[in-house]
Enzyme design. Structure first.
Site, PDB file in Angstrom:
ATOM      1  CG  ASP A 116       5.313   4.753   1.742  1.00  0.00           C
ATOM      2  OD1 ASP A 116       6.774   5.220   2.796  1.00  0.00           O
ATOM      3  OD2 ASP A 116       4.431   4.721   1.569  1.00  0.00           O
ATOM      4  CG  HIS A 133      -4.542   3.716   2.619  1.00  0.00           C
ATOM      5  ND1 HIS A 133      -4.177   3.296   3.749  1.00  0.00           N
ATOM      6  CD2 HIS A 133      -2.968   2.690   2.484  1.00  0.00           C
ATOM      7  CE1 HIS A 133      -3.112   4.086   4.605  1.00  0.00           C
ATOM      8  NE2 HIS A 133      -2.090   2.832   3.945  1.00  0.00           N
ATOM      9  CD  GLN A 156       6.639  -3.450   6.461  1.00  0.00           C
ATOM     10  OE1 GLN A 156       6.236  -4.356   5.662  1.00  0.00           O
ATOM     11  NE2 GLN A 156       6.744  -1.795   6.046  1.00  0.00           N
TER      12      GLN A 156
HETATM   13  O1  PAF Z   1       3.376   0.441   2.493  1.00  0.00           O
HETATM   14  C1  PAF Z   1       3.074   0.331   3.080  1.00  0.00           C
HETATM   15  O2  PAF Z   1       1.735   0.352   3.620  1.00  0.00           O
HETATM   16  C2  PAF Z   1       3.554  -1.560   3.667  1.00  0.00           C
HETATM   17  O3  PAF Z   1       4.991  -0.967   3.479  1.00  0.00           O
HETATM   18  C3  PAF Z   1       3.182  -2.520   2.591  1.00  0.00           C
HETATM   19  C4  PAF Z   1       4.205  -2.557   1.510  1.00  0.00           C
HETATM   20  C5  PAF Z   1       1.765  -3.057   2.916  1.00  0.00           C
HETATM   21  C6  PAF Z   1       4.050  -3.820   3.208  1.00  0.00           C
HETATM   22  O4  PAF Z   1       3.401  -4.262   4.703  1.00  0.00           O
END
Ligand code: PAF
Length: 285
Positions: free
Chosen positions: A153, A40, A64
């Site tokens: 991802d 991040h 999700q």
């Molecule tokens: O990659 C992530 O952490 C999540 O899928 C996101 C893009 C913040 C959406 O909740």
């Protein structure tokens, strides 16, 4: 050091972003579910380098997660996350509650066609519908010029690029390289779930991808022997259970027999209840 402005509602977030815009600043958004790690931080640094106002959203998005997934136990170290954002000179942290993001009358979801049902979408039905929906909401709330996502991802990045194109969203999607531990394990907020043995064996993902890469560099262009090699390596790894091993065209995310163009080698492997993913994107002439 002054920390970021922390907002919890749509209105206060929009107000703060509007002020930055009147100051002529470009807005960068790093959407996250918190439990921030060096992956991040690399996204935040890219945003800091390229835009004048950096917003980080921290929201563990319930839509999700499947019914048997880790929503309740997903790590939520909010104070530590804010410390990281402070150290990285983030301007705003948007940290809404589920009730702010999803009112009881919520009905609208974004579906990104067949891209959402393959690879991770096949074993996590509804996952990418939840991701696309929350990311579109975050885009509408923050209205960024650029939004930053990780290559780890890869399917999520591909789906969000498609959504931005299809819905004419005025946002640039920037995909940043995977950040790895010194032994090659891709950073993930879920790595904390691994016990010591699982953590040691989890390097099988990067070792497998590297082995495939070596075969491709040596001239292999047929998918089948590469898939066989990957399955054999992962099957030989103690504690590993393959979810999928795939060689797909990055545009369609469909399997390919002969490797050509933008080829994604992607793996998903369980260690106990923890599902790890990793991938390598190749440009093959
Ligand atoms: O990659 C992530 O952490 C999540 O899928 C996101 C893009 C913040 C959406 O909740």
């Amino acid at each position: 050091m002054a920390g970021p402005l922390i907002t919890r509602t749509v209105d206060e977030t929009r107000r703060a972003v509007a002020i930055a815009r009147t100051q002529g600043k470009r807005i960068g958004l790093v959407p996250t579910m918190g439990a921030l790690h060096a992956g991040h931080v690399s996204l935040i640094r890219a945003a800091r380098a390229e835009t004048g106002f950096v917003a980080v959203s921290i929201f563990v998005n319930p839509t999700q997660f499947g019914p048997n997934e880790d929503l309740a136990r997903y790590p939520r170290p909010f104070e530590k996350d804010v410390e990281i954002c402070t150290a990285e000179n983030v301007d705003l942290v948007f940290h809404p509650t589920p009730e702010i993001m999803y009112s009881p009358s919520f009905k609208t979801f974004v579906e990104v066609g067949d891209l959402q049902n393959v690879l991770c979408g096949a074993s996590r039905p509804g996952h990418f519908r939840g991701v696309a929906t929350v990311v579109l909401k975050l885009f509408n709330i923050v209205q960024p010029d650029v939004a930053y996502f990780g290559q780890k991802d890869a399917q999520q990045a591909r789906i969000l690029m498609q959504m931005a194109t299809d819905l004419d969203l005025p946002v640039e999607i920037e995909v940043c390289p995977i950040v790895r531990e010194p032994d090659g394990l891709a950073l993930s907020s879920r790595n904390v779930y691994l016990d010591a043995a699982q953590r040691a064996n989890a390097t099988a993902l990067i070792r497998t991808l590297q082995a495939l890469r070596e075969r491709i560099d040596a001239g292999e262009r047929s998918a089948e022997p590469l898939l066989r090699l990957a399955r054999a390596m992962l099957d030989a790894t103690p504690g590993a259970r393959i979810d999928y091993v795939a060689i797909v065209d990055f545009d369609s995310l469909q399997p390919m027999d002969r490797l050509k163009g933008r080829v994604l080698l992607a793996l998903a492997v369980y260690f106990g209840a923890t599902r790890l993913i990793d991938n390598v994107l190749n440009d093959i002439k």
